[in-house]
Design a protein around this motif. Structure first.
Motif, PDB file in Angstrom:
ATOM      1  N   PHE A   1     -25.047   8.938  46.955  1.00 59.71           N
ATOM      2  CA  PHE A   1     -24.671   8.038  48.053  1.00 59.71           C
ATOM      3  C   PHE A   1     -23.241   7.553  47.859  1.00 59.71           C
ATOM      4  CE2 PHE A   1     -24.754   4.843  51.207  1.00 59.71           C
ATOM      5  CZ  PHE A   1     -25.874   5.051  51.991  1.00 59.71           C
ATOM      6  N   HIS A   2     -22.453   7.655  48.918  1.00 57.80           N
ATOM      7  CA  HIS A   2     -21.107   7.063  48.945  1.00 57.80           C
ATOM      8  C   HIS A   2     -21.155   5.903  49.927  1.00 57.80           C
ATOM      9  CE1 HIS A   2     -18.916  10.447  46.872  1.00 57.80           C
ATOM     10  NE2 HIS A   2     -20.004  11.081  47.254  1.00 57.80           N
ATOM     11  N   ASP A   3     -20.991   4.705  49.422  1.00 60.59           N
ATOM     12  CA  ASP A   3     -21.112   3.509  50.254  1.00 60.59           C
ATOM     13  C   ASP A   3     -19.806   3.278  51.024  1.00 60.59           C
ATOM     14  OD1 ASP A   3     -21.928   1.174  51.417  1.00 60.59           O
ATOM     15  OD2 ASP A   3     -21.868  -0.039  49.591  1.00 60.59           O
ATOM     16  N   VAL A   4     -19.807   3.665  52.299  1.00 55.55           N
ATOM     17  CA  VAL A   4     -18.636   3.514  53.171  1.00 55.55           C
ATOM     18  C   VAL A   4     -19.137   2.947  54.488  1.00 55.55           C
ATOM     19  CG1 VAL A   4     -16.701   4.685  54.280  1.00 55.55           C
ATOM     20  CG2 VAL A   4     -17.586   5.554  52.109  1.00 55.55           C
ATOM     21  N   ASP A   5     -18.742   1.727  54.831  1.00 59.21           N
ATOM     22  CA  ASP A   5     -19.348   1.082  55.997  1.00 59.21           C
ATOM     23  C   ASP A   5     -18.651   1.411  57.309  1.00 59.21           C
ATOM     24  OD1 ASP A   5     -17.046  -0.362  55.631  1.00 59.21           O
ATOM     25  OD2 ASP A   5     -18.023  -2.323  55.408  1.00 59.21           O
ATOM     26  N   ASP A   6     -17.426   1.896  57.266  1.00 64.57           N
ATOM     27  CA  ASP A   6     -16.672   2.203  58.472  1.00 64.57           C
ATOM     28  C   ASP A   6     -16.896   3.661  58.881  1.00 64.57           C
ATOM     29  OD1 ASP A   6     -13.697   3.380  59.374  1.00 64.57           O
ATOM     30  OD2 ASP A   6     -14.301   1.525  60.368  1.00 64.57           O
ATOM     31  N   ASP A   7     -17.173   3.902  60.176  1.00 61.20           N
ATOM     32  CA  ASP A   7     -17.471   5.253  60.643  1.00 61.20           C
ATOM     33  C   ASP A   7     -16.320   6.225  60.387  1.00 61.20           C
ATOM     34  OD1 ASP A   7     -19.913   4.367  61.484  1.00 61.20           O
ATOM     35  OD2 ASP A   7     -19.505   4.554  63.641  1.00 61.20           O
ATOM     36  N   ALA A   8     -15.096   5.812  60.718  1.00 62.82           N
ATOM     37  CA  ALA A   8     -13.948   6.706  60.559  1.00 62.82           C
ATOM     38  C   ALA A   8     -13.722   7.044  59.092  1.00 62.82           C
ATOM     39  CB  ALA A   8     -12.701   6.070  61.160  1.00 62.82           C
ATOM     40  N   ALA A   9     -13.857   6.040  58.221  1.00 64.33           N
ATOM     41  CA  ALA A   9     -13.673   6.285  56.786  1.00 64.33           C
ATOM     42  C   ALA A   9     -14.775   7.184  56.237  1.00 64.33           C
ATOM     43  CB  ALA A   9     -13.648   4.962  56.037  1.00 64.33           C
ATOM     44  N   ALA A  10     -16.002   7.004  56.717  1.00 66.62           N
ATOM     45  CA  ALA A  10     -17.110   7.853  56.287  1.00 66.62           C
ATOM     46  C   ALA A  10     -16.887   9.299  56.723  1.00 66.62           C
ATOM     47  CB  ALA A  10     -18.430   7.319  56.845  1.00 66.62           C
ATOM     48  N   ALA A  11     -16.440   9.482  57.967  1.00 59.61           N
ATOM     49  CA  ALA A  11     -16.164  10.830  58.461  1.00 59.61           C
ATOM     50  C   ALA A  11     -15.034  11.474  57.673  1.00 59.61           C
ATOM     51  CB  ALA A  11     -15.811  10.771  59.948  1.00 59.61           C
ATOM     52  N   ASP A  12     -14.002  10.692  57.358  1.00 57.97           N
ATOM     53  CA  ASP A  12     -12.881  11.187  56.569  1.00 57.97           C
ATOM     54  C   ASP A  12     -13.338  11.665  55.194  1.00 57.97           C
ATOM     55  OD1 ASP A  12     -10.362  11.514  57.571  1.00 57.97           O
ATOM     56  OD2 ASP A  12      -9.529   9.691  56.692  1.00 57.97           O
ATOM     57  N   ARG A  13     -14.200  10.878  54.552  1.00 57.36           N
ATOM     58  CA  ARG A  13     -14.712  11.238  53.229  1.00 57.36           C
ATOM     59  C   ARG A  13     -15.492  12.557  53.289  1.00 57.36           C
ATOM     60  NH1 ARG A  13     -16.531   7.918  48.887  1.00 57.36           N
ATOM     61  NH2 ARG A  13     -14.939   6.466  49.631  1.00 57.36           N
ATOM     62  N   ALA A  14     -16.331  12.687  54.288  1.00 56.34           N
ATOM     63  CA  ALA A  14     -17.139  13.896  54.426  1.00 56.34           C
ATOM     64  C   ALA A  14     -16.256  15.124  54.654  1.00 56.34           C
ATOM     65  CB  ALA A  14     -18.119  13.732  55.583  1.00 56.34           C
ATOM     66  N   ALA A  15     -15.272  14.995  55.544  1.00 50.61           N
ATOM     67  CA  ALA A  15     -14.396  16.128  55.842  1.00 50.61           C
ATOM     68  C   ALA A  15     -13.574  16.529  54.628  1.00 50.61           C
ATOM     69  CB  ALA A  15     -13.489  15.784  57.020  1.00 50.61           C
ATOM     70  N   ALA A  16     -13.095  15.548  53.875  1.00 52.81           N
ATOM     71  CA  ALA A  16     -12.310  15.847  52.674  1.00 52.81           C
ATOM     72  C   ALA A  16     -13.170  16.561  51.635  1.00 52.81           C
ATOM     73  CB  ALA A  16     -11.736  14.554  52.097  1.00 52.81           C
ATOM     74  N   MET A  17     -14.410  16.149  51.488  1.00 50.83           N
ATOM     75  CA  MET A  17     -15.312  16.796  50.536  1.00 50.83           C
ATOM     76  C   MET A  17     -15.601  18.240  50.951  1.00 50.83           C
ATOM     77  SD  MET A  17     -18.027  13.730  49.717  1.00 50.83           S
ATOM     78  CE  MET A  17     -18.967  14.743  48.569  1.00 50.83           C
ATOM     79  N   ALA A  18     -15.803  18.459  52.238  1.00 49.39           N
ATOM     80  CA  ALA A  18     -16.076  19.808  52.719  1.00 49.39           C
ATOM     81  C   ALA A  18     -14.858  20.701  52.551  1.00 49.39           C
ATOM     82  CB  ALA A  18     -16.513  19.767  54.176  1.00 49.39           C
ATOM     83  N   GLU A  19     -13.689  20.175  52.855  1.00 49.78           N
ATOM     84  CA  GLU A  19     -12.459  20.956  52.728  1.00 49.78           C
ATOM     85  C   GLU A  19     -12.200  21.329  51.274  1.00 49.78           C
ATOM     86  OE1 GLU A  19      -9.868  23.141  54.561  1.00 49.78           O
ATOM     87  OE2 GLU A  19     -10.843  21.603  55.785  1.00 49.78           O
ATOM     88  N   ALA A  20     -12.583  20.436  50.356  1.00 50.96           N
ATOM     89  CA  ALA A  20     -12.389  20.701  48.927  1.00 50.96           C
ATOM     90  C   ALA A  20     -13.466  21.620  48.352  1.00 50.96           C
ATOM     91  CB  ALA A  20     -12.369  19.378  48.162  1.00 50.96           C
ATOM     92  N   GLY A  21     -14.513  21.898  49.128  1.00 52.12           N
ATOM     93  CA  GLY A  21     -15.595  22.745  48.639  1.00 52.12           C
ATOM     94  C   GLY A  21     -16.656  22.010  47.861  1.00 52.12           C
ATOM     95  N   ASP A  22     -16.619  20.671  47.880  1.00 50.44           N
ATOM     96  CA  ASP A  22     -17.622  19.889  47.160  1.00 50.44           C
ATOM     97  C   ASP A  22     -18.970  19.908  47.876  1.00 50.44           C
ATOM     98  OD1 ASP A  22     -15.711  19.187  45.262  1.00 50.44           O
ATOM     99  OD2 ASP A  22     -15.083  17.414  46.395  1.00 50.44           O
ATOM    100  N   VAL A  23     -18.952  20.121  49.186  1.00 46.60           N
ATOM    101  CA  VAL A  23     -20.179  20.314  49.971  1.00 46.60           C
ATOM    102  C   VAL A  23     -19.993  21.546  50.843  1.00 46.60           C
ATOM    103  CG1 VAL A  23     -20.802  17.852  49.998  1.00 46.60           C
ATOM    104  CG2 VAL A  23     -19.379  18.797  51.841  1.00 46.60           C
ATOM    105  N   GLY A  24     -21.113  22.165  51.252  1.00 46.26           N
ATOM    106  CA  GLY A  24     -21.029  23.387  52.022  1.00 46.26           C
ATOM    107  C   GLY A  24     -21.025  23.185  53.518  1.00 46.26           C
ATOM    108  N   LEU A  25     -21.562  22.050  53.959  1.00 51.45           N
ATOM    109  CA  LEU A  25     -21.570  21.759  55.387  1.00 51.45           C
ATOM    110  C   LEU A  25     -21.562  20.261  55.606  1.00 51.45           C
ATOM    111  CD1 LEU A  25     -25.104  22.343  56.957  1.00 51.45           C
ATOM    112  CD2 LEU A  25     -24.725  22.567  54.532  1.00 51.45           C
ATOM    113  N   VAL A  26     -21.235  19.868  56.824  1.00 53.26           N
ATOM    114  CA  VAL A  26     -21.201  18.459  57.221  1.00 53.26           C
ATOM    115  C   VAL A  26     -22.235  18.256  58.322  1.00 53.26           C
ATOM    116  CG1 VAL A  26     -19.815  16.659  58.345  1.00 53.26           C
ATOM    117  CG2 VAL A  26     -18.798  18.112  56.571  1.00 53.26           C
ATOM    118  N   ILE A  27     -22.980  17.154  58.217  1.00 54.25           N
ATOM    119  CA  ILE A  27     -24.001  16.838  59.210  1.00 54.25           C
ATOM    120  C   ILE A  27     -23.671  15.499  59.857  1.00 54.25           C
ATOM    121  CG2 ILE A  27     -26.455  16.358  59.597  1.00 54.25           C
ATOM    122  CD1 ILE A  27     -27.070  18.130  57.171  1.00 54.25           C
ATOM    123  N   LYS A  28     -23.559  15.511  61.167  1.00 54.22           N
ATOM    124  CA  LYS A  28     -23.284  14.291  61.918  1.00 54.22           C
ATOM    125  C   LYS A  28     -24.548  13.452  62.025  1.00 54.22           C
ATOM    126  CE  LYS A  28     -22.096  12.990  66.710  1.00 54.22           C
ATOM    127  NZ  LYS A  28     -23.430  12.721  67.255  1.00 54.22           N
ATOM    128  N   GLY A  29     -24.443  12.196  61.629  1.00 49.95           N
ATOM    129  CA  GLY A  29     -25.537  11.252  61.811  1.00 49.95           C
ATOM    130  C   GLY A  29     -25.267  10.369  63.015  1.00 49.95           C
TER     131      GLY A  29
END
Length: 309
Positions: A73-101
């Motif tokens: 769990f990454h505790d990020v309360d702001d939507d834009a910051a949470a989306a930014d974190r997810a996209a950066a992780m995917a771009e770096a290859g830390d995750v294989g896909l992104v799922i919109k909640g």
């Protein structure tokens, strides 16, 4: 009683071995998105990495009937910051896909575009809907593009959108898809720009697919309609993929199909270095789960192709 629908991504045999994929889940703060992500996790499709407001997520979990899962769990309360974190992780290859909640599409997609390495390397993003409906309505899964991202594509962009969708269908085992490029009629008419553009796009993608266009939707989906209009084509009444001239027409087709009982709709963004599961926040749990499954299968094929190339 509603006729049973055709296979969904959860029922189709996987094209390659599907182990759980690391997936960044952005703000799964509705009961529907939580249950869908948990369902994909329980099915062994994904290992969720939740990025969002921990307090709200914990409160939601308490009333869900779901045992607290052992997720990162990454505790990020702001939507834009949470989306930014997810996209950066995917771009770096830390995750294989992104799922919109429970976050708006434009917030997530802006973050994805901000974090991309370069448009030349990554390609143009587009969206594909997969519609699984009762056989009485249509005899196979129907794919529709682009009803969520590209608003009024030029012929060049429509070609890219069509090829992105063909990549997806080929990944799912449809090696030569039947593609209908829509207009309001079946003849090229200079006063109807979509008919001219449809003919151009059909010509450009014909090496990869059986094509028909310009063509109206009734002919694409009904052999009877094609027969009445005197149109003979392997695509008529049997389209796998419908390429639409604008976002309104694509979105309208999908929204109308969603009103049919027994229909499940999945949504996926393709064309980049990783798939983005992009359900509507109003989708059912089954539709959101189907979107997760579609994304996982496409990721598996992308990884397989990369290993073989």
């Amino acid at each position: 009683m509603t006729a049973s629908s055709g296979p969904t991504p959860l029922q189709d045999p996987p094209p390659v071995d599907l182990g759980p994929a690391m997936a960044a889940v952005v703000q799964p703060l509705s009961a529907t998105s939580l249950h869908a992500v948990h369902g994909a996790y329980a099915a062994g499709l994904i290992t969720p990495v939740v990025i969002g407001d921990r307090r709200r997520f914990t409160n939601l979990l308490r009333g869900s009937g779901i045992e607290p899962p052992d997720w990162v769990f990454h505790d990020v309360d702001d939507d834009a910051a949470a989306a930014d974190r997810a996209a950066a992780m995917a771009e770096a290859g830390d995750v294989g896909l992104v799922i919109k909640g429970n976050v708006k599409t434009h917030v997530l997609m802006r973050a994805v575009l901000r974090n991309r390495c370069s448009s030349e390397e990554s390609g143009r993003l587009s969206h594909v809907f997969a519609i699984y409906m009762p056989e009485a309505s249509y005899h196979k899964t129907l794919y529709v593009t682009d009803g969520a991202i590209n608003v009024a594509p030029s012929p060049d962009l429509m070609e890219v959108i069509a090829n992105n969708a063909i990549d997806l269908l080929q990944a799912l085992g449809i090696q030569r898809p039947k593609v209908a490029v829509l207009s309001a009629a079946e003849t090229v008419n200079r006063s109807m720009p979509s008919s001219v553009e449809a003919a151009v796009v059909c010509e450009r993608i014909s090496a990869r697919a059986d094509t028909l266009g310009p063509v109206a939707l009734d002919v694409a989906l009904s052999r009877d309609a094609a027969s009445i209009k005197g149109i003979e084509s392997p695509v008529a009444g049997a389209a796998d993929l419908v390429v639409c001239p604008n976002i309104e027409s694509a979105n309208g087709i999908v929204k109308m199909a969603a009103r049919q009982p027994g229909t499940t709709i999945a949504g996926l963004v393709v064309g980049g270095s990783y798939p983005i599961v992009l359900p509507s926040r109003g989708d059912s749990k089954q539709s959101q789960l189907a979107s997760c499954a579609l994304g996982r299968k496409y990721l598996a094929w992308s990884q397989y192709v990369a290993r073989c190339s």
